[in-house]
Design a protein around this motif. Sequence first.
Motif, PDB file in Angstrom:
ATOM      1  N   ASP A 164       1.051  -0.905   0.113  1.00  0.00           N
ATOM      2  CA  ASP A 164      -0.127   0.078  -0.008  1.00  0.00           C
ATOM      3  C   ASP A 164       0.820   1.226   0.105  1.00  0.00           C
ATOM      4  OD1 ASP A 164      -2.110   1.713   0.103  1.00  0.00           O
ATOM      5  OD2 ASP A 164      -2.667   1.293   2.011  1.00  0.00           O
ATOM      6  N   THR A 165       0.299   2.443  -0.276  1.00  0.00           N
ATOM      7  CA  THR A 165       0.843   3.589  -0.457  1.00  0.00           C
ATOM      8  C   THR A 165       0.069   4.788   0.477  1.00  0.00           C
ATOM      9  OG1 THR A 165       1.968   3.287  -2.374  1.00  0.00           O
ATOM     10  CG2 THR A 165       1.946   5.343  -1.632  1.00  0.00           C
ATOM     11  N   ARG A 166       0.580   5.489   1.201  1.00  0.00           N
ATOM     12  CA  ARG A 166      -0.160   6.305   2.088  1.00  0.00           C
ATOM     13  C   ARG A 166       0.418   7.373   2.182  1.00  0.00           C
ATOM     14  NH1 ARG A 166      -2.310   2.757   7.449  1.00  0.00           N
ATOM     15  NH2 ARG A 166      -3.302   1.157   6.243  1.00  0.00           N
ATOM     16  N   TYR A 167       0.022   8.660   2.529  1.00  0.00           N
ATOM     17  CA  TYR A 167       0.570   9.804   2.667  1.00  0.00           C
ATOM     18  C   TYR A 167      -0.145  10.659   3.942  1.00  0.00           C
ATOM     19  CZ  TYR A 167      -3.654  11.884   0.512  1.00  0.00           C
ATOM     20  OH  TYR A 167      -4.781  12.321   0.299  1.00  0.00           O
ATOM     21  N   LEU A 168       0.701  11.322   4.407  1.00  0.00           N
ATOM     22  CA  LEU A 168       0.595  12.452   5.504  1.00  0.00           C
ATOM     23  C   LEU A 168       0.358  13.858   5.033  1.00  0.00           C
ATOM     24  CD1 LEU A 168       2.703  11.379   8.492  1.00  0.00           C
ATOM     25  CD2 LEU A 168       0.232  10.769   8.006  1.00  0.00           C
ATOM     26  N   ARG A 169      -0.741  14.476   5.237  1.00  0.00           N
ATOM     27  CA  ARG A 169      -0.999  15.822   4.802  1.00  0.00           C
ATOM     28  C   ARG A 169      -0.648  16.784   5.893  1.00  0.00           C
ATOM     29  NH1 ARG A 169      -6.693  17.343   2.527  1.00  0.00           N
ATOM     30  NH2 ARG A 169      -7.145  17.401   4.666  1.00  0.00           N
ATOM     31  N   LEU A 170       0.451  17.676   5.590  1.00  0.00           N
ATOM     32  CA  LEU A 170       0.961  18.654   6.645  1.00  0.00           C
ATOM     33  C   LEU A 170       0.116  20.024   6.208  1.00  0.00           C
ATOM     34  CD1 LEU A 170       4.626  17.563   7.162  1.00  0.00           C
ATOM     35  CD2 LEU A 170       2.707  16.926   8.309  1.00  0.00           C
ATOM     36  N   SER A 171      -0.807  20.472   6.965  1.00  0.00           N
ATOM     37  CA  SER A 171      -1.334  21.847   6.786  1.00  0.00           C
ATOM     38  C   SER A 171      -0.401  22.752   6.896  1.00  0.00           C
ATOM     39  CB  SER A 171      -2.828  21.800   7.449  1.00  0.00           C
ATOM     40  OG  SER A 171      -2.611  21.899   8.721  1.00  0.00           O
ATOM     41  N   PRO A 172      -0.816  23.983   6.346  1.00  0.00           N
ATOM     42  CA  PRO A 172      -0.083  25.285   6.886  1.00  0.00           C
ATOM     43  C   PRO A 172       0.079  25.426   8.200  1.00  0.00           C
ATOM     44  CG  PRO A 172      -1.235  25.788   4.800  1.00  0.00           C
ATOM     45  CD  PRO A 172      -1.842  24.461   5.416  1.00  0.00           C
ATOM     46  N   LEU A 173      -1.096  25.281   8.848  1.00  0.00           N
ATOM     47  CA  LEU A 173      -1.180  25.598  10.387  1.00  0.00           C
ATOM     48  C   LEU A 173      -0.320  24.609  11.213  1.00  0.00           C
ATOM     49  CD1 LEU A 173      -2.343  27.152  12.654  1.00  0.00           C
ATOM     50  CD2 LEU A 173      -4.399  25.569  12.711  1.00  0.00           C
ATOM     51  N   THR A 174      -0.370  23.355  10.720  1.00  0.00           N
ATOM     52  CA  THR A 174       0.536  22.439  11.369  1.00  0.00           C
ATOM     53  C   THR A 174       1.924  22.555  11.236  1.00  0.00           C
ATOM     54  OG1 THR A 174      -1.229  20.736  11.085  1.00  0.00           O
ATOM     55  CG2 THR A 174       1.114  19.798  11.370  1.00  0.00           C
ATOM     56  N   GLN A 175       2.180  23.020  10.015  1.00  0.00           N
ATOM     57  CA  GLN A 175       3.705  23.291   9.738  1.00  0.00           C
ATOM     58  C   GLN A 175       4.311  24.593  10.601  1.00  0.00           C
ATOM     59  OE1 GLN A 175       4.874  23.795   5.505  1.00  0.00           O
ATOM     60  NE2 GLN A 175       2.790  22.587   4.838  1.00  0.00           N
ATOM     61  N   LEU A 176       3.082  25.666  10.815  1.00  0.00           N
ATOM     62  CA  LEU A 176       3.425  26.921  11.774  1.00  0.00           C
ATOM     63  C   LEU A 176       3.774  26.362  12.986  1.00  0.00           C
ATOM     64  CD1 LEU A 176       3.856  29.796  11.917  1.00  0.00           C
ATOM     65  CD2 LEU A 176       1.299  29.779  12.229  1.00  0.00           C
ATOM     66  N   ALA A 177       2.818  25.348  13.492  1.00  0.00           N
ATOM     67  CA  ALA A 177       2.963  24.816  14.808  1.00  0.00           C
ATOM     68  C   ALA A 177       4.544  24.209  15.070  1.00  0.00           C
ATOM     69  CB  ALA A 177       1.850  24.061  15.446  1.00  0.00           C
ATOM     70  N   VAL A 178       4.872  23.512  14.035  1.00  0.00           N
ATOM     71  CA  VAL A 178       5.879  22.616  14.135  1.00  0.00           C
ATOM     72  C   VAL A 178       7.227  23.656  14.284  1.00  0.00           C
ATOM     73  CG1 VAL A 178       7.636  20.859  12.902  1.00  0.00           C
ATOM     74  CG2 VAL A 178       5.251  20.411  13.224  1.00  0.00           C
ATOM     75  N   VAL A 179       7.216  24.675  13.217  1.00  0.00           N
ATOM     76  CA  VAL A 179       7.974  25.484  13.212  1.00  0.00           C
ATOM     77  C   VAL A 179       8.246  26.390  14.518  1.00  0.00           C
ATOM     78  CG1 VAL A 179       8.970  27.672  12.148  1.00  0.00           C
ATOM     79  CG2 VAL A 179       8.080  25.824  10.715  1.00  0.00           C
ATOM     80  N   PHE A 180       7.183  26.879  15.073  1.00  0.00           N
ATOM     81  CA  PHE A 180       7.264  27.473  16.358  1.00  0.00           C
ATOM     82  C   PHE A 180       7.726  26.645  17.430  1.00  0.00           C
ATOM     83  CE2 PHE A 180       4.791  28.754  20.249  1.00  0.00           C
ATOM     84  CZ  PHE A 180       5.425  30.316  20.279  1.00  0.00           C
ATOM     85  N   GLY A 181       7.272  25.516  17.451  1.00  0.00           N
ATOM     86  CA  GLY A 181       7.625  24.739  18.410  1.00  0.00           C
ATOM     87  C   GLY A 181       9.332  24.368  18.408  1.00  0.00           C
ATOM     88  N   THR A 182       9.672  24.034  17.560  1.00  0.00           N
ATOM     89  CA  THR A 182      10.983  24.072  17.065  1.00  0.00           C
ATOM     90  C   THR A 182      12.089  25.288  17.663  1.00  0.00           C
ATOM     91  OG1 THR A 182      10.478  22.497  15.266  1.00  0.00           O
ATOM     92  CG2 THR A 182      12.951  23.351  15.417  1.00  0.00           C
ATOM     93  N   SER A 183      11.523  26.437  17.018  1.00  0.00           N
ATOM     94  CA  SER A 183      12.109  27.594  17.489  1.00  0.00           C
ATOM     95  C   SER A 183      11.943  27.944  18.903  1.00  0.00           C
ATOM     96  CB  SER A 183      11.560  28.843  16.772  1.00  0.00           C
ATOM     97  OG  SER A 183      11.297  28.562  15.216  1.00  0.00           O
ATOM     98  N   VAL A 184      10.895  27.491  19.714  1.00  0.00           N
ATOM     99  CA  VAL A 184      10.909  27.622  21.212  1.00  0.00           C
ATOM    100  C   VAL A 184      11.859  26.840  21.664  1.00  0.00           C
ATOM    101  CG1 VAL A 184       9.401  27.418  23.143  1.00  0.00           C
ATOM    102  CG2 VAL A 184       8.671  28.558  21.232  1.00  0.00           C
ATOM    103  N   THR A 185      12.052  25.674  21.144  1.00  0.00           N
ATOM    104  CA  THR A 185      12.931  24.527  21.867  1.00  0.00           C
ATOM    105  C   THR A 185      14.258  25.053  21.588  1.00  0.00           C
ATOM    106  OG1 THR A 185      11.288  22.659  21.235  1.00  0.00           O
ATOM    107  CG2 THR A 185      13.636  22.184  21.928  1.00  0.00           C
ATOM    108  N   ILE A 186      14.627  25.543  20.583  1.00  0.00           N
ATOM    109  CA  ILE A 186      16.211  25.922  20.369  1.00  0.00           C
ATOM    110  C   ILE A 186      16.347  27.389  21.160  1.00  0.00           C
ATOM    111  CG2 ILE A 186      17.494  26.871  18.454  1.00  0.00           C
ATOM    112  CD1 ILE A 186      16.225  25.276  16.301  1.00  0.00           C
ATOM    113  N   VAL A 187      15.486  28.189  21.136  1.00  0.00           N
ATOM    114  CA  VAL A 187      15.804  29.526  22.010  1.00  0.00           C
ATOM    115  C   VAL A 187      15.906  28.844  23.559  1.00  0.00           C
ATOM    116  CG1 VAL A 187      14.607  31.507  22.913  1.00  0.00           C
ATOM    117  CG2 VAL A 187      14.506  30.770  20.471  1.00  0.00           C
ATOM    118  N   TRP A 188      14.976  27.981  23.856  1.00  0.00           N
ATOM    119  CA  TRP A 188      15.219  27.655  25.226  1.00  0.00           C
ATOM    120  C   TRP A 188      16.476  26.819  25.544  1.00  0.00           C
ATOM    121  CZ3 TRP A 188      15.485  22.607  27.213  1.00  0.00           C
ATOM    122  CH2 TRP A 188      15.462  22.402  29.022  1.00  0.00           C
TER     123      TRP A 188
END
Length: 433
Positions: free
Chosen positions: A25-49
Amino acid sequence: MIRQLNHMLERRLPEKRVFLRSDNDTRYLRLSPLTQLAVVFGTSVTIVWMTIATSIILMDAIGSGNLREQANRDLVLFETRLSQLASERDTRAAEAAAAQARFNTALKQISVMQSNLLSSEERVRELETGIDVTQANLRDALKVRDDAIAAQETLAAQVNGTDVSPTGVTSKDMEATVDVLASALSATSAERDAMVVDAHQAVTQAKTLQVELKLMEEKNDRIFSQLEDAMTLSVAPLDKMFRNAGLSTESLIKTVRNAYSGQGGPLTPITFSTSGHLDHDSERANGILDKMDRLNLYRIAAQKAPFALPVKNNFRYTSGFGPRWGRMHEGTDFAAAYGTPIYATADGVVTYAGWQSGYGRLVKIQHEFGIETRYAHQSKLLVKVGQRVSRGEQIGAMGNSGRSTGTHLHYEVRVGGTAVNPMTYIKAANDVF
């Protein structure tokens, strides 16, 4: 609302798809813009901390290193000052001992000179009495001679040239009597002259002794001045140390004197001088002896009060006496390596050695003057209850037992059961030990 946010963010963060392919089978995950923003924000906060935390840790390590180096420099300066003061104290003690020896020698010399002077004065009085007696004898002899001459002339006139007087006394007998009187008069005159010479020599010797006694008194005065200055320089720092620690000097001296009440020896006060009463020098000597006794009592008291540091190795102060985190911190904390030796800060008796809640492994030592010291959070204890310890004797090792966040010594000083700042005693001793 979520769809609107995704629509607004699609221009900068378009939707992403992550394909996951398997054998069947072949499946895919869809990353919406809001999800990408949350990941980027979480990553940035983690790096800053992580960046901030790393900086804080580095700054704390650098600050701890600087504090440790400063503490090491302060310790070296303290030990150097301690050595200098100990050397100066020993020098002052040696000077005081030498001055005491010179003072004792001067007292002996003055006593001998006073005895010689009294002997000379007694001899002069005896010579003067002898001269008076000799002069009286001489006057009597002159009177007898004059009477004999008058009697001879009277008899010669009566006999008119004969050898026998009406009383039966011959002229030859009269001449013999006159010769005896003249001889006695000559001997008496010679004795008088000799006594006059002896009296003059005695007076001269007495004047010489008076001059020597005056010089000796001046020398003795210089010795007294040196002793008084030495005693003042020795007693004043100790007196200041006890007063800065809040202790009553008179009460300390009374307590130590009662415990050490033996008498006798070179420091016993002088009661009377050779003349039977206290003179100025004796009063000064008693004053010096009193200061020497006070100095000795101060040194005994200093061994029985906690003026020393409980840690001799490299350490740093991590917490002082006073309020901390909403409650009272009743001691001073010393941080050093695990197992660092801990020493008693004064002579005393161990009243507790064991585990106590919060304190961990704890040693309590009861000292004189109602003072108690406590040594908490130890890794091991080297003393037991009832044991008598001396100042500078090791009683345990630094640890992290009880309610503690790291290896350190919690050191307390209590007076009459009330906790006081231990640094009051440690700082008071900086100019003495």
